[in-house]
Design a protein around this motif. Structure first.
Motif, PDB file in Angstrom:
ATOM      1  N   THR A 815       0.811  -1.196   0.000  1.00 52.26           N
ATOM      2  CA  THR A 815       0.000   0.000   0.000  1.00 52.26           C
ATOM      3  C   THR A 815       0.852   1.255   0.000  1.00 52.26           C
ATOM      4  N   SER A 816       0.254   2.351  -0.441  1.00 52.17           N
ATOM      5  CA  SER A 816       0.928   3.653  -0.370  1.00 52.17           C
ATOM      6  C   SER A 816       0.682   4.340   0.957  1.00 52.17           C
ATOM      7  N   ARG A 817      -0.088   3.706   1.820  1.00 50.17           N
ATOM      8  CA  ARG A 817      -0.426   4.312   3.108  1.00 50.17           C
ATOM      9  C   ARG A 817       0.314   3.569   4.211  1.00 50.17           C
ATOM     10  N   THR A 818       1.397   4.182   4.701  1.00 51.86           N
ATOM     11  CA  THR A 818       2.277   3.482   5.632  1.00 51.86           C
ATOM     12  C   THR A 818       2.552   4.298   6.881  1.00 51.86           C
ATOM     13  N   GLY A 819       1.601   5.137   7.296  1.00 52.66           N
ATOM     14  CA  GLY A 819       1.771   5.854   8.547  1.00 52.66           C
ATOM     15  C   GLY A 819       1.620   4.933   9.743  1.00 52.66           C
ATOM     16  N   PRO A 820       2.008   5.383  10.953  1.00 59.21           N
ATOM     17  CA  PRO A 820       1.892   4.539  12.146  1.00 59.21           C
ATOM     18  C   PRO A 820       0.472   4.039  12.377  1.00 59.21           C
ATOM     19  N   ARG A 821      -0.502   4.908  12.109  1.00 53.21           N
ATOM     20  CA  ARG A 821      -1.889   4.502  12.295  1.00 53.21           C
ATOM     21  C   ARG A 821      -2.257   3.353  11.363  1.00 53.21           C
ATOM     22  N   ASP A 822      -1.779   3.465  10.101  1.00 54.68           N
ATOM     23  CA  ASP A 822      -2.105   2.436   9.107  1.00 54.68           C
ATOM     24  C   ASP A 822      -1.462   1.106   9.461  1.00 54.68           C
ATOM     25  N   MET A 823      -0.177   1.161   9.856  1.00 52.14           N
ATOM     26  CA  MET A 823       0.534  -0.072  10.162  1.00 52.14           C
ATOM     27  C   MET A 823      -0.075  -0.762  11.376  1.00 52.14           C
ATOM     28  N   ALA A 824      -0.470   0.035  12.382  1.00 52.39           N
ATOM     29  CA  ALA A 824      -1.105  -0.560  13.559  1.00 52.39           C
ATOM     30  C   ALA A 824      -2.412  -1.249  13.176  1.00 52.39           C
ATOM     31  N   ARG A 825      -3.184  -0.583  12.323  1.00 49.82           N
ATOM     32  CA  ARG A 825      -4.446  -1.188  11.906  1.00 49.82           C
ATOM     33  C   ARG A 825      -4.208  -2.447  11.075  1.00 49.82           C
ATOM     34  N   GLY A 826      -3.187  -2.388  10.180  1.00 50.71           N
ATOM     35  CA  GLY A 826      -2.899  -3.541   9.331  1.00 50.71           C
ATOM     36  C   GLY A 826      -2.463  -4.753  10.117  1.00 50.71           C
ATOM     37  N   HIS A 827      -1.553  -4.561  11.062  1.00 49.95           N
ATOM     38  CA  HIS A 827      -1.100  -5.700  11.866  1.00 49.95           C
ATOM     39  C   HIS A 827      -2.218  -6.218  12.753  1.00 49.95           C
ATOM     40  N   ALA A 828      -3.036  -5.302  13.273  1.00 48.52           N
ATOM     41  CA  ALA A 828      -4.142  -5.743  14.110  1.00 48.52           C
ATOM     42  C   ALA A 828      -5.160  -6.555  13.327  1.00 48.52           C
ATOM     43  N   ALA A 829      -5.331  -6.212  12.050  1.00 47.26           N
ATOM     44  CA  ALA A 829      -6.308  -6.940  11.231  1.00 47.26           C
ATOM     45  C   ALA A 829      -5.838  -8.346  10.904  1.00 47.26           C
ATOM     46  N   GLY A 830      -4.530  -8.600  10.991  1.00 47.83           N
ATOM     47  CA  GLY A 830      -4.035  -9.947  10.755  1.00 47.83           C
ATOM     48  C   GLY A 830      -3.131 -10.108   9.543  1.00 47.83           C
ATOM     49  N   PHE A 831      -2.711  -8.979   8.922  1.00 52.48           N
ATOM     50  CA  PHE A 831      -1.742  -9.096   7.828  1.00 52.48           C
ATOM     51  C   PHE A 831      -0.412  -9.598   8.384  1.00 52.48           C
ATOM     52  N   ASN A 832       0.248 -10.467   7.632  1.00 53.47           N
ATOM     53  CA  ASN A 832       1.570 -10.932   8.057  1.00 53.47           C
ATOM     54  C   ASN A 832       2.595  -9.811   8.017  1.00 53.47           C
ATOM     55  N   ASP A 833       2.429  -8.886   7.097  1.00 56.37           N
ATOM     56  CA  ASP A 833       3.303  -7.716   7.028  1.00 56.37           C
ATOM     57  C   ASP A 833       2.568  -6.616   6.288  1.00 56.37           C
ATOM     58  N   TYR A 834       3.113  -5.397   6.377  1.00 57.66           N
ATOM     59  CA  TYR A 834       2.439  -4.217   5.835  1.00 57.66           C
ATOM     60  C   TYR A 834       3.531  -3.311   5.287  1.00 57.66           C
ATOM     61  N   VAL A 835       3.713  -3.293   3.955  1.00 52.48           N
ATOM     62  CA  VAL A 835       4.869  -2.618   3.363  1.00 52.48           C
ATOM     63  C   VAL A 835       4.423  -1.620   2.304  1.00 52.48           C
ATOM     64  N   ALA A 836       5.357  -0.710   1.989  1.00 47.30           N
ATOM     65  CA  ALA A 836       5.052   0.381   1.064  1.00 47.30           C
ATOM     66  C   ALA A 836       5.262  -0.042  -0.382  1.00 47.30           C
ATOM     67  N   LYS A 837       4.429   0.519  -1.262  1.00 45.14           N
ATOM     68  CA  LYS A 837       4.622   0.315  -2.689  1.00 45.14           C
ATOM     69  C   LYS A 837       5.949   0.921  -3.125  1.00 45.14           C
ATOM     70  N   PHE A 838       6.560   0.304  -4.148  1.00 40.02           N
ATOM     71  CA  PHE A 838       7.839   0.724  -4.720  1.00 40.02           C
ATOM     72  C   PHE A 838       9.031   0.368  -3.843  1.00 40.02           C
ATOM     73  N   ASP A 839       8.809  -0.068  -2.599  1.00 41.85           N
ATOM     74  CA  ASP A 839       9.940  -0.460  -1.767  1.00 41.85           C
ATOM     75  C   ASP A 839      10.222  -1.931  -2.036  1.00 41.85           C
ATOM     76  N   ARG A 840      10.898  -2.187  -3.148  1.00 40.58           N
ATOM     77  CA  ARG A 840      11.076  -3.547  -3.634  1.00 40.58           C
ATOM     78  C   ARG A 840      11.737  -4.456  -2.609  1.00 40.58           C
ATOM     79  N   ASP A 841      12.812  -3.954  -1.968  1.00 39.84           N
ATOM     80  CA  ASP A 841      13.551  -4.796  -1.034  1.00 39.84           C
ATOM     81  C   ASP A 841      12.680  -5.228   0.143  1.00 39.84           C
ATOM     82  N   ARG A 842      11.885  -4.310   0.666  1.00 40.21           N
ATOM     83  CA  ARG A 842      11.026  -4.662   1.807  1.00 40.21           C
ATOM     84  C   ARG A 842       9.906  -5.612   1.399  1.00 40.21           C
ATOM     85  N   VAL A 843       9.400  -5.429   0.188  1.00 38.17           N
ATOM     86  CA  VAL A 843       8.362  -6.342  -0.294  1.00 38.17           C
ATOM     87  C   VAL A 843       8.909  -7.756  -0.381  1.00 38.17           C
TER      88      VAL A 843
END
Length: 858
Positions: A815-843
């Motif tokens: 996703t392009s939305r990687t603020g602290p609020r977004d990451m907290a919501r993503g991990h809480a929802a059950g995603f294994n990870d939550y990474v930014a678009k275009f960040d190839r290495d992290r993906v």
């Protein structure tokens, strides 16, 4: 007042602060451990009251203890009514204690009605718990996800009063009766009055400044008999100031301790279901700052609950969950603390704000017509301004938001508000670290020195002879650092101390690689001195609007210098670092994709072309003589290997002595040079892509930097230049499902994943992905976008986890939305990870972790 009574008041206030949070947690998710802790605290308060002969306090505490005892023993079900009654008893105890602290005796009053309420709930006819029935089946608060549970703070000091005692460390909870081993534990804390701590902090700060001055003198004199003692004095001073700082620093969660209770009570009063999520509570800041932001935070949370969040019925009509969410987060950002309060409510009614501003004569119609939404929203910070239709016990009097801004700005901070209709509102507070001693890197631009918080410095790079060489993208300087292009900010030019750099000019100096928000950039300076412990002083009011600075300090030689704010420097320079995450935290709707693009010309055509900058490994300008004809096309000997070259459009060999511009793509050992005519610029803009029809090699066209621009399909050109580019080297090939509605992003992500060894299947929406599941398709992992039409990424994840053959698959959010609020919501929802678009290495790293974890579990 008797010393024992003063000690009792302090300890009881600590217990009551913990009880508020624990009772709200108990109502949301009853468990035996929480019940036992609550009962023990109330029992201790009651027992101490009896010792001092405080009969009124003892009577209220005893009635609450009886009801809690039945809850603890399982004889009564924990109900919202019961929790409300116990909370009412806590409030009554606070009121009595306030009178006791003021006069030294219990104030007169009648608590018969409260005690009768508690006794009625504890009476046999109130009903016991039927066998197998849960203690609480309909909580008034929506339970948060397990990893989003608010952190329960330890015992807190009493509200700041001159001479009031405060703990140096959290004292252990009172042991239960009869536990002799616990009672034998030695005392681990003492109480020191706040004025004493303030004096110690002042003396420690002065000692650090004197130490710095002595060290400066010692350096100028070379080797002397004072060198060794001064080094020892320096070490002792550092240890002393660190210890004193620890006594003043408190986690920001100390200012949040009353908010769960506040939100719970507001939910009942307003008839709303409200969930409060708090993250970053461990972030520490100075105690005085903590006290100053306590009331502003409380007011803003009340505003979110009353103004921001809709009622259950309105939320259902809007397609939202009945429970509204208030998200409170804190983090350190360079030399500042950033706190955000966000809700997912209706957003600010800007039309109503405009009407009220006109009615109050705050602005003319002509001036209002020229204002953007952000300027209109700031009217809520005007004294007396309110959009509430009626005055209530919660809000509507027009007193509050102006006081919030005044209190924040008093300590050199800032507060900003952003809102999106139907999506919610976010308030962002930036607070400098006042009265703090930090490690700073001293740098020089022209003849001026500045301090950079050491925590924000990633590394230092020398540029010029014997060091790295700057490159230029149009007129913008960049540094190639380990294969990545790093934008540079010349500090002297930014602050008006020196003229702007000319493109192609030779530059000598140093680059301090800084981390700001969600990205990195290089600060180009003339010189670097040393790291030094500095005492941070708040910015003077006259300099408060200068975003580049977060404070000032005094150096060892007596010079006064400014402390740079890395985030402010990035914003002042126009860099778009971390904007995707910030946009989400602001709750702003994004209908288009945002991308960092490299603009160039090729094939002799006037129309500019664009390619995602993240896919380009390097920019090169090679001599025309180095191009060879090998096999069926041009190539060049590049870094010890033969690199094939591919022109974009019509191409003719440059004249001898000229250079050939090219974009170098690299994946492992494979390299390809895409030959172009001219590099134009690097921009980051929202990308509204209009797909092309039958134009091979192009994804489509868009308006970029104010001009119509064709966007390259990188996968097409890579396959054209090297048919084996996306081949695999054998072995098991992980199967990956990519769910992304943007064709532009699919064309970027899929080739990168394919070249990394994945067998990729792509879908344009969640419905198509679930159709594959119904057909029996299986994958090793799922990579999904969040913002998609119809079913979004969160809904897709919920459907996958609901059951079926994909229930255990790793799911990574892209996703392009990687603020602290977004990451907290993503991990809480059950995603294994939550990474930014275009960040190839992290993906790739996230997918590797997810798939390896699945295989090891199998």
């Amino acid at each position: 007042m008797d010393d024992l009574i003063a000690e009792f008041l302090t300890e009881t206030n600590e217990a009551l602060a913990e009880l508020d949070t624990a009772l709200v947690q108990l109502e949301r998710a009853p468990d035996g451990e929480t019940l036992a802790r609550i009962f023990r605290l109330v029992h201790t308060v009651k027992g101490t009251c009896g010792f001092f002969g405080l009969s009124r306090l003892e009577g209220v505490a005893h009635a609450a203890e009886n009801l809690l005892g039945l809850y603890r023993d399982g004889e009564r079900a924990v109900t919202p009514e019961g929790v409300s009654a116990v909370l009412a008893s806590i409030d009554a105890i606070r009121t009595i204690m306030a009178g006791l602290a003021e006069t030294g005796a219990e104030p007169p009053g009648d608590d018969a009605a409260l005690r009768a309420r508690l006794e009625a709930l504890a009476a046999p006819e109130a009903g016991a718990v039927p066998p197998g029935q849960e203690a609480l089946t309909e909580p008034l608060l929506e339970p948060a996800a397990e990893c989003e549970e608010p952190e329960l703070p330890g015992p807190l000091p009493t509200p700041a009063n001159d001479g009031a005692p405060t703990p140096l460390a959290a004292a252990p909870a009172a042991p239960a009766a009869g536990t002799g081993a616990e009672a034998a534990l030695p005392v681990q804390a003492i109480r020191v009055s706040l004025p004493v701590l303030d004096d110690l902090m002042t003396l420690a700060s002065e000692l650090v400044l004197v130490r710095n001055q002595l060290l400066q003198v010692a350096r100028s004199q070379g080797d002397s008999a004072f060198s060794a003692p001064l080094q020892r004095l320096s070490r002792i001073t550092s240890e002393l100031q660190e210890g004193v700082m620890k006594t003043r620093m408190q986690p920001v969660s100390a200012a949040w301790s009353k908010l769960p209770r506040l939100v719970r009570d507001l939910g009942q009063e307003l008839g709303k279901r409200i969930e409060l999520v708090m993250t970053g509570g461990e972030t520490e800041l100075d105690r005085q700052v903590l006290e100053l932001i306590r009331d502003p935070l409380t007011h803003m949370v009340r505003n979110c609950a009353d103004h921001g969040l809709e009622g259950p019925e309105e939320r259902r009509r809007a397609g939202k969950p009945e429970a509204g969410r208030i998200l409170l987060s804190a983090r350190q950002e360079g030399g500042r603390i950033l706190i955000q309060i966000a809700d997912d409510g209706r957003g600010l009614d800007l039309d109503r704000v405009r009407r009220r501003a006109l009615e109050r004569g705050l602005v003319t119609e002509a001036a209002l017509a020229g204002m953007d939404d952000a300027d209109v929203a700031r009217f809520v910070f005007r004294p007396g301004f309110s959009t509430a239709e009626a005055v209530t016990a919660v809000s509507g009097r027009g007193v509050g938001m102006d006081v919030v801004r005044t209190n924040i700005e008093r300590i050199g901070g800032s507060v900003d508000l952003r809102s999106s209709a139907g999506r919610g509102t976010t308030l962002t507070i930036r607070i400098p670290l006042t009265l703090a001693i930090i490690s700073g890197l001293i740098v020089q631009a022209e003849a001026e020195r500045f301090a950079v918080p050491q925590a924000a410095v990633v590394e230092l790079v020398r540029v010029g002879p014997g060091g790295a060489t700057l490159e230029w993208v149009n007129v913008a300087p960049v540094l190639r650092l380990r294969g990545q292009l790093l934008p540079l900010v010349p500090l002297g030019a930014l602050l008006g101390l020196a003229p702007a750099l000319e493109a192609g000019a030779a530059v000598e100096g140093f680059v301090a690689v800084l981390h700001a928000d969600a990205g990195r950039f290089g600060l180009l300076v003339d010189g670097v001195f040393d790291t030094e412990e500095i005492v941070v002083k708040p910015v003077a009011p006259i300099l408060r609007d200068l975003a580049a600075f977060s404070g000032n300090t005094i150096l060892g030689d007596g010079g006064v210098i400014m402390i740079l704010d890395p985030g402010g420097v990035a914003r002042l320079a126009g860099l778009s670092l971390g904007r995707a995450g910030e946009a989400e935290a602001e709750g702003a709707a994004q209908s288009t994709d945002t991308a960092q693009l490299l603009l160039f010309r090729a094939g002799g055509q006037p129309t500019p072309l664009a390619v995602p900058l993240g896919l380009v490994a390097r920019l090169e300008a090679l001599p025309a003589e180095s191009i060879e004809l090998v096999g069926e096309g041009p190539a060049v000997q590049y870094r010890g290997r033969l690199m094939p070259l591919l022109p974009v459009g019509a191409w003719s060999r440059p004249q001898p002595g000229a250079t050939q511009q090219m974009l170098v793509f690299q994946e492992g050992e494979r390299m390809l040079g895409l030959m172009v005519d001219e590099i134009l610029d690097v921009v980051q803009e929202p990308l509204a892509l209009r797909p092309s029809g039958a134009r091979p090699g192009f994804l489509g066209s868009a308006i970029i930097a104010g001009r119509g621009t064709d966007v390259l399909d990188c996968a097409h050109w890579l396959r054209l230049g090297d048919p084996a580019w996306f081949g695999h080297s054998g072995g098991p090939v992980p199967r990956l499902l990519v769910v992304e509605d943007s064709g532009f992003f699919r064309q970027i992500v899929v080739p990168a994943l394919s070249s990394a060894g994945y067998a990729v299947t792509e879908c344009a929406d969640a419905a198509a992905a679930l159709a594959l599941r119904e057909k029996g398709a299986m994958f090793d992992a799922v990579l999904t976008d969040i913002e998609m039409p119809g079913m979004d990424g969160f809904d897709l994840l919920a459907e996958i986890r609901r059951g079926g053959p994909w229930a255990a698959l790793p799911v990574v959010a892209l996703t392009s939305r990687t603020g602290p609020r977004d990451m907290a919501r993503g991990h809480a929802a059950g995603f294994n990870d939550y990474v930014a678009k275009f960040d190839r290495d992290r993906v790739l790293a996230a997918l590797g972790r997810a798939i390896s974890g699945l295989r090891s579990a199998a």
